[in-house]
Write an enzyme that holds these catalytic residues in place. Structure first.
Site, short mmCIF file in Angstrom:
data_model
loop_
_atom_site.label_atom_id
_atom_site.label_comp_id
_atom_site.label_asym_id
_atom_site.label_seq_id
_atom_site.Cartn_x
_atom_site.Cartn_y
_atom_site.Cartn_z
N GLY A 73 12.97 155.37 -86.52
CA GLY A 73 13.75 155.51 -85.29
C GLY A 73 15.14 156.04 -85.58
O GLY A 73 16.13 155.56 -85.02
N SER A 111 16.52 159.05 -84.98
CA SER A 111 16.96 160.25 -84.28
C SER A 111 18.03 159.99 -83.22
O SER A 111 18.62 160.93 -82.70
CB SER A 111 15.77 160.95 -83.62
OG SER A 111 15.19 160.12 -82.63
N ARG A 112 18.27 158.73 -82.89
CA ARG A 112 19.24 158.45 -81.82
C ARG A 112 19.82 157.05 -82.01
O ARG A 112 19.37 156.26 -82.83
CB ARG A 112 18.57 158.55 -80.45
CG ARG A 112 17.46 157.53 -80.24
CD ARG A 112 16.78 157.69 -78.88
NE ARG A 112 15.73 156.70 -78.67
CZ ARG A 112 15.95 155.47 -78.21
NH1 ARG A 112 17.17 155.07 -77.92
NH2 ARG A 112 14.94 154.63 -78.05
N ASP A 150 4.64 157.13 -84.37
CA ASP A 150 4.64 156.02 -83.44
C ASP A 150 4.64 154.75 -84.28
O ASP A 150 3.62 154.35 -84.83
CB ASP A 150 3.39 156.09 -82.55
CG ASP A 150 3.33 154.93 -81.55
OD1 ASP A 150 4.19 154.03 -81.61
OD2 ASP A 150 2.40 154.92 -80.72
N ASN A 195 14.14 150.10 -88.30
CA ASN A 195 15.04 150.14 -87.16
C ASN A 195 14.34 150.44 -85.84
O ASN A 195 14.82 150.03 -84.78
CB ASN A 195 16.12 151.20 -87.41
CG ASN A 195 16.90 151.53 -86.15
OD1 ASN A 195 17.72 150.73 -85.69
ND2 ASN A 195 16.66 152.71 -85.60
N SER A 215 18.54 141.20 -84.02
CA SER A 215 19.37 141.17 -82.82
C SER A 215 20.14 139.87 -82.76
O SER A 215 19.68 138.83 -83.25
CB SER A 215 18.48 141.29 -81.57
OG SER A 215 19.22 141.04 -80.39
N TYR A 249 11.28 139.71 -76.62
CA TYR A 249 12.02 140.52 -77.60
C TYR A 249 12.74 139.64 -78.62
O TYR A 249 12.64 139.85 -79.83
CB TYR A 249 13.02 141.41 -76.85
CG TYR A 249 13.92 142.23 -77.74
CD1 TYR A 249 13.51 143.47 -78.21
CD2 TYR A 249 15.21 141.79 -78.06
CE1 TYR A 249 14.35 144.24 -79.01
CE2 TYR A 249 16.05 142.55 -78.85
CZ TYR A 249 15.62 143.77 -79.32
OH TYR A 249 16.45 144.52 -80.11
N LYS A 278 12.03 139.29 -82.73
CA LYS A 278 13.08 139.54 -83.72
C LYS A 278 13.28 138.30 -84.60
O LYS A 278 13.57 138.41 -85.79
CB LYS A 278 14.39 139.92 -83.03
CG LYS A 278 14.39 141.31 -82.42
CD LYS A 278 14.20 142.39 -83.46
CE LYS A 278 14.45 143.78 -82.90
NZ LYS A 278 14.19 144.83 -83.91
N ILE A 306 25.43 146.63 -78.01
CA ILE A 306 25.98 147.89 -78.48
C ILE A 306 25.85 148.94 -77.39
O ILE A 306 24.85 149.01 -76.68
CB ILE A 306 25.24 148.40 -79.75
CG1 ILE A 306 25.20 147.30 -80.82
CG2 ILE A 306 25.90 149.66 -80.28
CD1 ILE A 306 26.53 146.97 -81.45
#
Length: 254
Positions: free
Chosen positions: A12, A14-15, A63, A96, A146, A159, A163, A192
């Site tokens: 992950g 790319s952003r 994916d 990530n 997180s 979520y 984590k 964030i």
């Protein structure tokens, strides 16, 4: 361990936080491989930015929730690394990749749960397992968690608990991979300002101000607050940090 001739794999990348991590790693002289889900253009922009810093970089579509793709991915990665470095191995794995899930406990569906589980825990578990033959002894694994494992807000039960599972897994990995001198740690960001979750922290001024009000340093976190911590854990200075959870939240909910 020095950064020279080292390679990091960032899922992950790319952003958002992943992009910031990759740039920070490159600034420390580390070559980077990133994965991206769908936005090839953004991934190529990150690759170009890393190359402009003088480091090797490439991006693979993946994916990270689909375990059936992992063997093929590592075969391709190994071929790329052998072509670039002469060996099919890398040094740093940063888990990530992830997606947001905001739903009250009473309304969370099984499909939502399974989708989140596949990318946030099951995917991390088996992606890391399949990385082991390609990971150099003396390397590092960094799992992104997180702040929601320490403090709780309504809507993040699935979520946050997944984590939490990653944080427990991290300790087991640190113990079991110790004979290979592979250190394994958790970085747990607080809130964030990114496009994560549709940019709800970044774009909702009321929510942003609310988070800032219970953060000791008085603001919401930025991507630049996270990447440097991840890249530090890939340096020789961090070599004796192992099995630890490092929260990077500016002091949220103290």
């Amino acid at each position: 361990m020095t950064a020279k001739n080292k390679t990091a794999l960032v899922t992950g990348g790319s952003r958002g936080l992943g992009r910031n991590m990759t740039i920070s790693l490159a600034k420390k002289g580390i070559d980077v491989v990133i994965t991206y889900q769908s936005n090839q253009q953004k991934a190529e922009e990150v690759v170009a930015e890393i190359q402009a810093l003088g480091q090797k970089a490439t991006a693979f579509q993946l994916d990270a929730a689909n375990i059936q793709l992992f063997d093929e991915f590592y075969t391709m990665l190994g071929e790329y690394l052998k072509e670039q470095t002469g060996i099919s191995k890398f040094d740093f794995l940063i888990n990530n990749a992830g997606t947001a899930l905001y739903a009250p406990f009473a309304e969370t569906t099984e499909n939502q749960f399974d989708d989140a589980m596949n990318i946030h825990y099951k995917g991390v578990f088996f992606f890391t397992q399949k990385a082991l033959p390609f990971l150099n002894d003396g390397g590092r694994i960094i799992n992104i968690s997180s702040g929601l494992t320490r403090f709780s807000f309504p809507g993040s039960s699935a979520y946050g608990s997944m984590k939490g599972a990653v944080e427990v897994l991290t300790k087991y990995l640190a113990k079991e991979l110790g004979t290979r001198h592979i250190a394994v740690n958790v970085v747990a960001p607080g809130a964030i300002e990114t496009d994560f979750g549709g940019g709800r922290i970044r774009d909702d001024k009321e929510r942003n101000a609310n988070v800032a009000s219970y953060t000791a340093l008085g603001r919401v976190g930025l991507p630049d607050d996270i990447g440097g911590v991840v890249s530090f854990l890939c340096t020789e200075d961090a070599g004796w940090i192992n099995g630890q959870r490092i929260e990077v939240s500016g002091g949220m909910v103290l």
